[in-house]
Structure formats: C-alpha cells, structure tokens
Scaffold this active site. Structure first.
Site, PDB file in Angstrom:
ATOM      1  N   ARG A   1     -36.805 -95.760 -32.468  1.00 27.15           N
ATOM      2  CA  ARG A   1     -36.466 -96.729 -31.527  1.00 27.15           C
ATOM      3  C   ARG A   1     -35.248 -96.228 -30.259  1.00 27.15           C
ATOM      4  NH1 ARG A   1     -36.218-101.914 -35.314  1.00 27.15           N
ATOM      5  NH2 ARG A   1     -38.185-100.700 -36.532  1.00 27.15           N
TER       6      ARG A   1
ATOM      7  N   ASP B   1     -33.013 -95.696 -40.545  1.00 30.95           N
ATOM      8  CA  ASP B   1     -34.138 -95.048 -40.863  1.00 30.95           C
ATOM      9  C   ASP B   1     -35.019 -95.809 -39.857  1.00 30.95           C
ATOM     10  OD1 ASP B   1     -36.020 -93.773 -42.355  1.00 30.95           O
ATOM     11  OD2 ASP B   1     -36.748 -95.661 -43.297  1.00 30.95           O
TER      12      ASP B   1
ATOM     13  N   LYS C   1     -34.469 -92.681 -47.270  1.00 29.43           N
ATOM     14  CA  LYS C   1     -36.047 -92.693 -47.963  1.00 29.43           C
ATOM     15  C   LYS C   1     -36.015 -92.866 -49.847  1.00 29.43           C
ATOM     16  CE  LYS C   1     -39.030 -92.621 -43.676  1.00 29.43           C
ATOM     17  NZ  LYS C   1     -38.882 -93.910 -43.517  1.00 29.43           N
TER      18      LYS C   1
HETATM   19  N1  BES Z   1     -40.559 -92.616 -39.275  1.00 25.18           N
HETATM   20  C1  BES Z   1     -40.934 -94.203 -40.191  1.00 25.18           C
HETATM   21  C2  BES Z   1     -42.146 -95.195 -39.611  1.00 25.18           C
HETATM   22  C3  BES Z   1     -42.807 -94.756 -40.193  1.00 25.18           C
HETATM   23  C4  BES Z   1     -42.873 -95.007 -42.009  1.00 25.18           C
HETATM   24  C5  BES Z   1     -44.509 -93.892 -40.018  1.00 25.18           C
HETATM   25  C6  BES Z   1     -44.279 -94.267 -42.251  1.00 25.18           C
HETATM   26  C7  BES Z   1     -45.520 -93.650 -40.821  1.00 25.18           C
HETATM   27  C8  BES Z   1     -45.282 -93.363 -42.231  1.00 25.18           C
HETATM   28  C9  BES Z   1     -40.195 -95.082 -39.496  1.00 25.18           C
HETATM   29  O1  BES Z   1     -38.750 -94.166 -38.521  1.00 25.18           O
HETATM   30  C10 BES Z   1     -39.047 -95.959 -40.302  1.00 25.18           C
HETATM   31  O2  BES Z   1     -38.656 -95.335 -41.229  1.00 25.18           O
HETATM   32  N2  BES Z   1     -39.111 -97.379 -40.264  1.00 25.18           N
HETATM   33  C11 BES Z   1     -39.133 -98.145 -40.942  1.00 25.18           C
HETATM   34  C12 BES Z   1     -38.064 -99.299 -40.232  1.00 25.18           C
HETATM   35  C13 BES Z   1     -37.680-100.139 -40.742  1.00 25.18           C
HETATM   36  C14 BES Z   1     -36.392-100.021 -41.394  1.00 25.18           C
HETATM   37  C15 BES Z   1     -37.263-101.252 -40.130  1.00 25.18           C
HETATM   38  C16 BES Z   1     -39.825 -98.523 -41.328  1.00 25.18           C
HETATM   39  O3  BES Z   1     -41.206 -98.950 -40.790  1.00 25.18           O
HETATM   40  O4  BES Z   1     -39.507 -98.323 -43.053  1.00 25.18           O
HETATM   41 ZN    ZN Z   2     -39.341 -92.432 -37.918  1.00 24.63          ZN
HETATM   42 ZN    ZN Z   3     -37.113 -93.957 -39.873  1.00 23.73          ZN
END
Ligand code: BES
Ligand code: ZN
Ligand code: ZN
Length: 499
Positions: free
Chosen positions: A346, A342, A272
C-alpha cells in the site's frame, strides 16, 4: 508459441479432438470420416460415454488422417460457461503434452449461443497457449514439458471471423504468458532493475509505447518517500516504471493502470514466518499484470490512451530498513505512520496513485497482491474488487466474465477509512474494524483510496483496486494450467479497454 491455423478439411496429424455436448445420444461430429465415426461409435458404446463434462473417450488407429480421435464431453449446452469451456480445452492440451503429442486438430462446433465466433476462437486460442506454458527453463531438458508445435482448428461458422479471433488470441496469450513468466522467474533475478529492462524491451517492440524508468535519484526528487522508505532495507535500488500508450483521441483522458512491484516481500523488519515467505516472489504480479496489459494493447494496436505505472522495489530486513514507528511522507505530502513493515504494498502504491494525478486520468485501476485477508475471504481463484464507483466496478466485473476470469466486489466504506486514521501522522499503514486486522482487505483499500483524493479531499479520478489474491496457484496448479503465476487480469483488462 505454437502455430495455430484454421483448416477446412481434416489435416493429417497425431490426435484429433472434438468437443461434444451431452444429449440422449452422443452425436459424432460430421467432420469425421467413416472410419473414424465407426471407431468412435464402438468406443462410445464400450465405455458408455455420455459426454458428461470433463469425460473423454478415445479411439485408436481410426483413420489415415489421425492415429487417435478423442471426444471430450462438455455436459449440457445451456449450462456450459466460457470459463468451463476454456478449462476443458486447457486439460486437452496438458494431456496431449503428457503424451508428447506435437500436432493436433481441434474440432470446434458452434458452441455457446451468446458468444460470437471471433470471441470464441480468441478465447480457445488463449486457453491452449495458457495451458501449454510451463516454467521449466531451469530444469533438465529431458524433464521439461514436451512442446506442441501446431494446432489446426476445424470450425463450423465464419472462417474470416474465426481467423480474426485467432490472431487476437495469439497476441493476448503472448502477453498473459509473459506476465506469468515475469512472476515465475526467481526473485534474485527478477529484480526492480530487471523488471524495468523487461518493460523497456516491450517498448522497443512497439513504436507507440513509450517506456521510461525512473532511478532512485529521480524518485527522490519527485518526493516518493513511501517507495524510498520501503526500499531502504534492500541492497537494490527502487525503480518507477512509466509506460505511455497514447493512441486514442487527444481529448480523451487516459486510463491509468498501477501495479504493485515488490520483487520479494520478506516482510522487512516485521519479518514473515518462513512458511509465509515462500511464494513472495509473486509479490510483483500486479506490476506484471500492468506490463502484460500494456504489451497486449500495444500489439493489438488499440486506439486508446493508457498509462502503466509500476513502483518497484524489494522489502528486506537490514540495518538500513525502514522501521515500525517511522513516519514516511508520500509524494502528495501526506504522512504515514508505519505500524508494520509487512504492509508495504500500500505504501509504494500510495506514491504511484499520487503520481497518477498528473495525467488527469478518467480512471485509475490498480493491481496488487495486497492482503492475505483477501485470500482468506475469496480463495485463490477469485480476485477482490474494490471501488467507490458502481459503474466502473460493474464494467470490470462484466469484462472479467466475458473472458472467464472471476472477480468479486468487496466493500469500501467509512468504517474502513476510519480505521486507518492516526494521532501522529495523517494516516497509518495498519488498521482493523472492531479488532486488529479485521476487514484487512477493505482497510488496505481504504488506505489506497486516501491517495486517490485531490488537495481538497475530493476524488481526483474514478478508481478501482484489484487485490490479486488469485494471481498464482500453489502446488501443481490445475488440470488446465500449471502451478505458479496464472496471469490473472491481463485478459480482463484487454476486454475492458477494448470496449
Ligand atoms: N504481499 C503481502 C500479501 C500477500 C500475502 C499476498 C499472501 C499474497 C499471498 C502483503 O505485503 C502483506 O504482507 N500483507 C500483510 C498485511 C498486514 C501486515 C496488514 C498481510 O496480509 O498479512
Ligand atoms: Zn507484499
Ligand atoms: Zn508484505
């Protein structure tokens, strides 16, 4: 936790607060003594106080009983929701802490017509405790929030019912604030192992709650290849927490709750950007909601069958990390192509949803801080709800409403499922409808749904997924709750499971 008590006369104390509705002439509650009434009437006149929602008026040196008396406006009675009432109560508490008040009296008129006395009292007590909580144990003592010691409630209505609600409220509030605390503790401390210990500690408090924590060896033996894969980049071992509470009829299939327990989400090799990595200690709030709900139902002694499952690990980049292009195999034998490390939540949920089948559950509800897309869609004060089962979704919405929490249903459907299909594995962990990332909250739900199916591809159980985009508040929080984890979901689940 502070002391809560129901009183029938005004006790002595520092501050007395009465909530009043707007009307042509603001009426001063009759429980006040003559001195208080006169002082308040003067203040009301001087300030032109009309009891609009959120407005307050204070009178000083009003009587022997209280140094200050305060009226809090609630606006029009027919427009006031339980959620709004809880917020006004919370604001009073945070305001009182700011003035270092240690004891206060709250006068509660019979409020909302369709809310019973016990439920009203339960919700008010929760609102006070949630507002009073502050994560400041690592701050200088002088800088910590001033604790309130005792709240006395003067009520109009059935005292016995009120007491029952108060006692329930105390138990639920303790669970909500514990959930928040698990989320607020820094990620180097709140590790998968620590989360397991916290669950075990709750199990020790309640005979009816059996808690087991699987280690890496057991997780490997069970074939949880997705949880193992995500954990590979971290120096910390994954854990899988099982909390079993079977106090209902033996013939009734249990409800299984599943919570995402990523104790820190750096994104892994698909790392990230720095400003998106902040707050990723909260990526275990699904787990915290499940652990908190188990604590609440055990302390309430509900006669139900509920299982809590928490897959937990860290998502870190290193030479041993799982990689984009890897193919992981979940516990149910299905293969998953990794397109982005990331999208890890899931994956660990895939193994937990597969494991859940062994209980032959009536329904499975999962909680996860799963997608930024859900936050983009709903903001940080509403949780996304996904379910192919209308009745389950409707019951969950109703349960949330009954405690002033907000969920909003978002779609599951063919196009999202289609978007997760893949050439080299059974499914991939990234997809978009139309363009990459489009419909991201629903494609994530579609991924999860895949693991709720039995061997024949039929639904193995009724399933709902809550994307906890609103599980924590950024910045300073709100007037009625401080920033950080907000404990969303525990109250809703207690309401749902109590039905
Ligand atoms: N933990 C994050 C989602 C998240 C982001 C929760 C901000 C709360 C605040 C999750 O694991 C993630 O990184 N999701 C990605 C998915 C993408 C790579 C398909 C996202 O939402 O950007
Ligand atoms: Zn996450
Ligand atoms: Zn993530």
């Amino acid at each position: 936790m502070m002391t809560h008590r129901i009183v029938s006369d005004q006790p002595k104390g520092e501050l007395c607060v009465a909530f009043v509705f707007a009307s042509d002439q603001v009426s001063v509650p009759s429980a006040f003594d003559t001195k208080q009434k006169n002082a308040l009437k003067l203040a009301i006149e001087a300030e032109g106080f009309e009891a609009k929602k959120g407005r307050t008026v204070t009178a000083y040196a009003a009587s022997d009983a209280h140094k200050r008396v305060m009226l809090v406006g609630l606006g029009n009675q027919d427009k006031l929701t339980l959620r709004q009432l809880k917020q006004e109560v919370g604001k009073v508490i945070i305001g009182a802490q700011g003035k270092e008040v240690q004891e206060l009296t709250i006068m509660l008129p019979a409020f909302l017509e369709d809310v019973a006395m016990d439920h009203l009292m339960q919700e008010v007590v929760i609102a006070t405790e949630v507002a009073a909580y502050s994560y400041d144990e690592l701050k200088d003592k002088d800088a910590q929030v001033s604790p309130i010691k005792r709240i006395s409630y003067l009520i109009v209505g059935d005292e016995k019912l009120a007491k029952k609600g108060m006692n329930r409220g105390k138990k639920i509030a303790a669970a909500v604030n514990m959930t928040r605390h698990l989320g607020n503790v820094p990620p180097s401390d709140m590790t998968p192992e620590r989360l397991g210990h916290e669950a075990i500690a709750i199990g020790k408090e309640h005979d009816a709650l059996k808690v087991t924590v699987f280690d890496k060896k057991k997780i490997t033996a069970l074939g949880m290849g997705c949880l193992l894969g995500v954990s590979k980049g971290s120096q910390l071992e994954p854990k899988f927490i099982v909390m079993e509470y079977l106090q209902g009829d033996k013939n009734v299939a249990p409800t299984v709750l599943v919570g995402k327990g990523i104790t820190f989400d750096s994104g892994g090799l698909s790392i990230k950007p720095g400003n998106y990595m902040m707050d990723m200690k909260f990526d275990m709030l699904g787990a915290a909601t499940v652990i908190g709900t188990m604590k609440a139902i055990a302390s309430l002694g509900l006669n139900i069958n509920v299982i809590g499952l928490v897959p937990t690990c860290e998502n870190m980049p290193s030479g041993s990390s799982y990689r984009p292009d890897d193919i992981l195999v979940a516990m149910n034998g299905k293969s998953v192509l990794i397109e982005n490390t990331d999208a890890e939540g899931r994956l660990i949920l895939a193994d937990a949803l597969s494991y859940a089948h062994k209980y032959k559950p009536a329904q499975v509800i999962d909680f996860a801080t799963l997608t930024g897309a859900c936050m983009v869609a709903l903001g940080e004060e509403r949780t996304g709800l996904f379910s192919p089962v209308d009745a389950l979704a409707e019951d969950l919405v109703e349960a949330a409403e009954s405690v002033g929490e907000q969920v909003w249903r978002l779609p599951v459907g063919e196009e999202y499922t289609e978007a997760m299909m893949c050439d080299v594995a059974d499914i991939k962990n990234l997809g978009g409808v139309g363009r990459p990332g489009f419909g991201g909250a629903s494609t994530a739900a579609a991924f999860l749904e895949f693991f709720t199916k039995d061997k024949d591809g039929e639904p193995g159980y009724d399933w709902a997924h809550m994307d906890l985009s609103c599980s924590h508040y950024g910045g300073k929080g709100k007037g009625y709750i401080r920033g950080g984890a907000n404990g969303f979901g525990v109250e809703t689940m207690v309401a749902y499971l109590s039905e």
